[in-house]
Design a protein around this motif. Structure first.
Motif, mmCIF file in Angstrom:
data_model
loop_
_atom_site.group_PDB
_atom_site.id
_atom_site.type_symbol
_atom_site.label_atom_id
_atom_site.label_comp_id
_atom_site.label_asym_id
_atom_site.label_seq_id
_atom_site.Cartn_x
_atom_site.Cartn_y
_atom_site.Cartn_z
ATOM 1 N N PHE A 21 -62.735 -128.779 -11.758
ATOM 2 C CA PHE A 21 -62.937 -130.287 -11.499
ATOM 3 C C PHE A 21 -63.340 -130.800 -13.062
ATOM 4 O O PHE A 21 -64.005 -130.166 -13.692
ATOM 5 N N ILE A 22 -62.677 -131.766 -13.365
ATOM 6 C CA ILE A 22 -63.098 -132.494 -14.904
ATOM 7 C C ILE A 22 -63.670 -133.729 -14.548
ATOM 8 O O ILE A 22 -63.254 -134.597 -14.091
ATOM 9 N N PRO A 23 -64.861 -133.811 -14.868
ATOM 10 C CA PRO A 23 -65.522 -135.007 -14.996
ATOM 11 C C PRO A 23 -65.001 -136.340 -15.467
ATOM 12 O O PRO A 23 -64.682 -135.887 -16.859
ATOM 13 N N GLY A 24 -65.076 -137.460 -15.142
ATOM 14 C CA GLY A 24 -64.262 -138.449 -15.904
ATOM 15 C C GLY A 24 -64.414 -139.757 -15.339
ATOM 16 O O GLY A 24 -64.803 -139.826 -13.930
ATOM 17 N N PHE A 25 -63.747 -140.753 -15.585
ATOM 18 C CA PHE A 25 -63.624 -141.863 -14.807
ATOM 19 C C PHE A 25 -62.652 -141.906 -13.515
ATOM 20 O O PHE A 25 -63.234 -142.217 -12.617
ATOM 21 N N VAL A 54 -58.207 -132.797 -11.721
ATOM 22 C CA VAL A 54 -58.406 -131.232 -11.669
ATOM 23 C C VAL A 54 -57.671 -130.478 -12.860
ATOM 24 O O VAL A 54 -56.403 -130.851 -13.113
ATOM 25 N N ARG A 55 -58.163 -129.772 -13.662
ATOM 26 C CA ARG A 55 -57.828 -129.252 -14.786
ATOM 27 C C ARG A 55 -56.643 -128.464 -14.274
ATOM 28 O O ARG A 55 -56.694 -127.553 -13.403
ATOM 29 N N GLY A 56 -55.437 -128.896 -14.963
ATOM 30 C CA GLY A 56 -54.136 -128.015 -14.636
ATOM 31 C C GLY A 56 -53.318 -128.544 -13.156
ATOM 32 O O GLY A 56 -52.462 -127.743 -12.723
ATOM 33 N N GLY A 57 -53.931 -129.547 -12.675
ATOM 34 C CA GLY A 57 -53.563 -129.841 -11.411
ATOM 35 C C GLY A 57 -54.176 -128.973 -10.222
ATOM 36 O O GLY A 57 -54.793 -128.198 -10.580
ATOM 37 N N LEU A 58 -53.500 -129.129 -9.064
ATOM 38 C CA LEU A 58 -54.135 -128.592 -7.769
ATOM 39 C C LEU A 58 -52.960 -127.583 -7.264
ATOM 40 O O LEU A 58 -52.175 -128.090 -6.602
ATOM 41 N N PRO A 59 -53.339 -126.463 -7.645
ATOM 42 C CA PRO A 59 -52.217 -125.469 -7.144
ATOM 43 C C PRO A 59 -52.322 -125.066 -5.473
ATOM 44 O O PRO A 59 -53.256 -125.126 -5.050
ATOM 45 N N VAL A 60 -51.047 -125.382 -4.978
ATOM 46 C CA VAL A 60 -51.038 -125.341 -3.296
ATOM 47 C C VAL A 60 -50.044 -124.368 -3.127
ATOM 48 O O VAL A 60 -48.813 -124.200 -3.921
ATOM 49 N N VAL A 61 -49.900 -123.661 -2.164
ATOM 50 C CA VAL A 61 -48.653 -122.822 -1.401
ATOM 51 C C VAL A 61 -48.129 -123.611 -0.293
ATOM 52 O O VAL A 61 -48.893 -124.045 0.532
ATOM 53 N N MET A 62 -47.059 -123.960 -0.239
ATOM 54 C CA MET A 62 -46.328 -124.649 0.887
ATOM 55 C C MET A 62 -45.002 -123.856 1.150
ATOM 56 O O MET A 62 -44.298 -123.284 0.610
ATOM 57 N N GLN A 63 -44.865 -123.947 2.447
ATOM 58 C CA GLN A 63 -43.937 -123.101 3.376
ATOM 59 C C GLN A 63 -43.201 -124.152 3.975
ATOM 60 O O GLN A 63 -43.575 -124.896 4.999
ATOM 61 N N LEU A 108 -65.399 -137.118 -0.425
ATOM 62 C CA LEU A 108 -65.598 -136.293 -1.185
ATOM 63 C C LEU A 108 -64.810 -136.080 -2.430
ATOM 64 O O LEU A 108 -65.729 -135.734 -3.514
ATOM 65 N N TYR A 109 -63.901 -136.678 -2.738
ATOM 66 C CA TYR A 109 -63.180 -136.763 -3.718
ATOM 67 C C TYR A 109 -62.606 -138.046 -4.186
ATOM 68 O O TYR A 109 -61.386 -138.328 -4.034
ATOM 69 N N PRO A 110 -63.443 -139.071 -4.378
ATOM 70 C CA PRO A 110 -63.021 -140.570 -4.564
ATOM 71 C C PRO A 110 -62.229 -140.515 -6.015
ATOM 72 O O PRO A 110 -62.390 -139.882 -6.882
ATOM 73 N N PRO A 111 -61.147 -141.157 -5.928
ATOM 74 C CA PRO A 111 -60.079 -141.328 -7.026
ATOM 75 C C PRO A 111 -60.705 -141.950 -8.391
ATOM 76 O O PRO A 111 -60.624 -141.492 -9.563
ATOM 77 N N VAL A 112 -61.759 -142.715 -8.310
ATOM 78 C CA VAL A 112 -62.842 -143.387 -9.251
ATOM 79 C C VAL A 112 -63.896 -142.974 -8.934
ATOM 80 O O VAL A 112 -64.785 -143.257 -8.011
#
Length: 162
Positions: free
Chosen positions: A130-134, A138-147, A17-21
């Motif tokens: 999502f930012i298309p490109g080579f 993800v614009r601004g990174g992927l914000p997550v909440v971690m415990q 679903l989210y290939p790096p390239v």
């Protein structure tokens, strides 16, 4: 050897679903004919879009947009797809030399997170853009909440003898 079938399936499903390239191109060095009979003249650039291919219903079925690691499991065991269907690491004689190392690194990071945190979830107040490109971004990174897991230290005191 520990196989980690479900983790392997989850990583492959994430990469589907989210290939790096997101896309790649190749050039025909000589005239060629594709398996479907299409003639490809020398010098032709052929581009394939891995991001779109991972979401094609005719390739992955009606649930192609769903994150479903189970699609990679047969009787609980991880079974890889044909690399010409799952093109994240390319296929054939030009398959990615770093494929196995990349998979080991992803598993190592995943296991470190699993061991160190009770929960890891997307921040519900943030919408990933999502930012298309080579490469996938993800614009601004992927914000997550971690415990973080609580760590209890057991100190064993042994009296010293004099």
């Amino acid at each position: 050897m520990l196989q980690m079938h479900y983790l392997n399936a989850a990583i492959h499903e994430s990469l589907r679903l989210y290939p790096p390239v997101q896309f790649d191109s190749k050039f025909a060095q000589e005239d060629d004919i594709l398996p479907d009979g299409t003639f490809v003249p020398r010098g032709t650039r052929a581009t394939y879009h891995q991001y779109a291919m991972g979401r094609m219903e005719q390739v992955w079925g009606p649930d192609c947009l769903d994150f479903k690691p189970e699609r990679w499991l047969k009787k609980g065991a991880f079974v890889p797809e044909n690399p010409f269907k799952f093109t994240v690491f390319h296929a054939g004689p030009r398959i990615c030399l770093g494929k196995e190392l990349a998979l080991v690194e992803m598993k190592t990071v995943a296991l470190a997170i699993i061991r160190g945190f009770n929960t890891v979830a997307e921040d519900p107040d943030q919408v990933p853009r999502f930012i298309p490109g080579f490469t996938a971004t993800v614009r601004g990174g992927l914000p997550v909440v971690m415990q973080e897991k609580e760590r209890s230290l057991k100190i064993h005191h042994q009296p010293t003898s004099m």
